[in-house]
Design an enzyme around this catalytic site. Structure first.
Site, PDB file in Angstrom:
ATOM      1  N   LYS A 146       7.825  22.360  17.175  1.00 37.56           N
ATOM      2  CA  LYS A 146       8.027  21.464  18.589  1.00 37.56           C
ATOM      3  C   LYS A 146       7.627  20.208  18.170  1.00 37.56           C
ATOM      4  O   LYS A 146       7.640  19.618  16.510  1.00 37.56           O
ATOM      5  CB  LYS A 146       7.363  21.555  20.186  1.00 37.56           C
ATOM      6  CG  LYS A 146       7.376  22.645  20.151  1.00 37.56           C
ATOM      7  CD  LYS A 146       8.642  23.309  20.963  1.00 37.56           C
ATOM      8  CE  LYS A 146       9.312  24.484  21.885  1.00 37.56           C
ATOM      9  NZ  LYS A 146       7.997  26.216  21.560  1.00 37.56           N
TER      10      LYS A 146
HETATM   11  C1  LIG Z   1       8.170  26.642  22.397  1.00 38.58           C
HETATM   12  C2  LIG Z   1       8.614  26.859  23.964  1.00 38.58           C
HETATM   13  C3  LIG Z   1       8.039  27.652  25.373  1.00 38.58           C
HETATM   14  C4  LIG Z   1       6.770  28.326  24.736  1.00 38.58           C
HETATM   15  O1  LIG Z   1       5.938  27.678  24.125  1.00 38.58           O
HETATM   16  P1  LIG Z   1       4.418  28.245  22.640  1.00 38.58           P
HETATM   17  O2  LIG Z   1       3.597  27.096  22.827  1.00 38.58           O
HETATM   18  O3  LIG Z   1       4.791  28.909  21.764  1.00 38.58           O
HETATM   19  O4  LIG Z   1       4.414  30.044  23.216  1.00 38.58           O
HETATM   20  C5  LIG Z   1       8.297  28.198  25.837  1.00 38.58           C
HETATM   21  N1  LIG Z   1       9.697  27.759  26.421  1.00 38.58           N
HETATM   22  C6  LIG Z   1      10.137  26.756  26.115  1.00 38.58           C
HETATM   23  C7  LIG Z   1      11.668  26.051  26.665  1.00 38.58           C
HETATM   24  C8  LIG Z   1      10.110  26.092  24.620  1.00 38.58           C
HETATM   25  O5  LIG Z   1      10.890  25.597  23.624  1.00 38.58           O
END
Ligand SMILES: *Cc1c(COP(=O)(O)O)cnc(C)c1O
Length: 376
Positions: free
Chosen positions: A182
């Site tokens: 992210k």
């Molecule tokens: C990455 C992501 C998640 C989940 O995030 P985690 O921290 O891996 O649990 C949920 N929704 C979207 C749209 C994502 O890109």
């Protein structure tokens, strides 16, 4: 030439030294660093209350619990997201109700949301794919009109804006992710922004066994909680990353602009919306025009890899996964999400990328796709 991955975190030496300090401090799990990370995120979100977790999945699930969404309830969401978005509805016993996406923005089509509302609908979970928000005024107008909660899956949207306001600084429940891929990371981690401070204690209980502490030695457990607290080691990374967030976003924008400038306009691909006001450019995604080319996505990815370039897929339409098919969802229900889910590719985009890397990606795509063009 070095292999160019589609993403890569940028962790600076100050952060690495800070992590070493935490590791030497004698307190490595949830403690002062996690509190400081919450304070920093709260400051970023205009002073709203924030709680951090071991993932955005945990934050989203706890968000649904805070909103009292459970068995018998319906939650409206998009099929074009990471599967966590709908899985959390199942996890609390609710039913995810998918509606198709707008093929231009690739986000949930708000025109279709109202038709999907039933007496059982409790909440909408919008996703801001690649960091591009939906029309937030419209979203909240629909939610208000039908008395629905909104749980924003802003996992990809830290640093994104709506009319100059930061995503997270307004609205109902807003979840962010700090997964390694992210825009900022804590290796793994997530956060929720709460509209009501009184829900903070519930979040704290839900993330750690339902425990409430009182005084020096008192504790009680008055509800069932899970185990999704964020460690201080992870939180210290998140704190180091927060200092870089604006710089990262700016760099992503420069690279995204370069993609628009350098991608051959004759390529058989659909480009993303060129939004340089609101998007944090979490990803730069193009959709292959499958009908105009003689190779499929897997072959395209293979050839890009052979050219030293990593390509991601975000995401296959999730209603077609077995677990959702078993609940009655099937092919043909969401033509835009299905087509885009089959043909979307994520090009390399991360702050440490060089301008010349963008050029290299564009040249490789042109070499592969222009040759694979079908005669009209
Ligand atoms: C990455 C992501 C998640 C989940 O995030 P985690 O921290 O891996 O649990 C949920 N929704 C979207 C749209 C994502 O890109």
């Amino acid at each position: 030439m070095d292999f160019l991955p589609f993403t890569r975190p940028s962790i600076d030496e100050e952060t690495i030294a800070g992590v070493a300090d935490v590791l030497r401090s004698g307190w490595i799990t949830t403690g002062p660093q996690a509190k400081a990370f919450e304070a920093e995120l709260s400051r970023y979100c205009d002073g709203r209350t924030v709680r951090v977790f071991s993932s955005a999945t945990a934050a989203l699930e706890i968000g649904l619990r805070v909103a009292n969404v459970g068995p018998g309830d319906e939650v409206i969401t998009t099929p074009l997201s990471w599967v966590a978005t709908a899985n959390v509805a199942l996890a609390v016993g609710a039913r995810p109700v998918f509606v198709d996406i707008d093929p231009a923005t690739r986000n949930i089509d708000l025109d279709l949301v109202e038709a999907a509302i039933t007496p059982a609908t409790r909440a909408i979970i919008p996703v801001y794919l690649a960091g591009l928000p939906v029309d937030m005024d419209r979203l909240y107008a629909i939610a208000t009109k039908h008395s629905l909660r909104v749980l924003e899956d802003a996992a990809q949207a830290l640093g994104s804006l709506w009319k100059g306001k930061r995503i997270g600084a307004f609205g109902d429940l807003v979840a962010f992710s700090f997964h390694a891929n992210k825009n900022i990371t804590s290796t793994e981690g997530g956060a929720i922004v709460l509209p009501d401070e009184k829900d903070a204690l519930t979040c704290e209980k839900l993330r750690l066994q339902g425990v409430v502490r009182s005084g020096e030695d008192g504790m009680d457990v008055d509800m069932l909680g899970g185990k999704s607290n964020l460690t201080d080691v992870a939180a210290r990374i998140g704190l180091g990353q927060m200092k870089r967030l604006d710089e990262f976003t700016e760099r992503r924008k420069v690279l995204a602009r370069r993609y628009f400038d350098r991608l051959d306009p004759d390529l058989p691909v659909e480009l993303p919306v060129a939004d340089f006001e609101n998007s944090n450019w979490h990803m730069f995604q193009v959709v292959l025009k499958a009908d105009s080319i003689s190779l499929d996505r897997a072959e395209f990815m293979r050839r890009m890899r052979d050219a030293g370039i990593g390509i991601g897929v975000h995401y296959p339409a999730m209603h077609l996964f077995s677990i959702y098919r078993r609940l009655g969802w099937h092919e043909g229900q969401f033509p835009h999400a299905e087509r885009i889910g089959r043909s979307i590719v994520t090009l390399p985009l991360f702050p440490a990328m060089r301008d010349s890397d963008v050029d290299r990606v564009c040249d490789a795509i042109a070499a592969i796709l222009l040759k694979a063009r079908r005669a009209a």
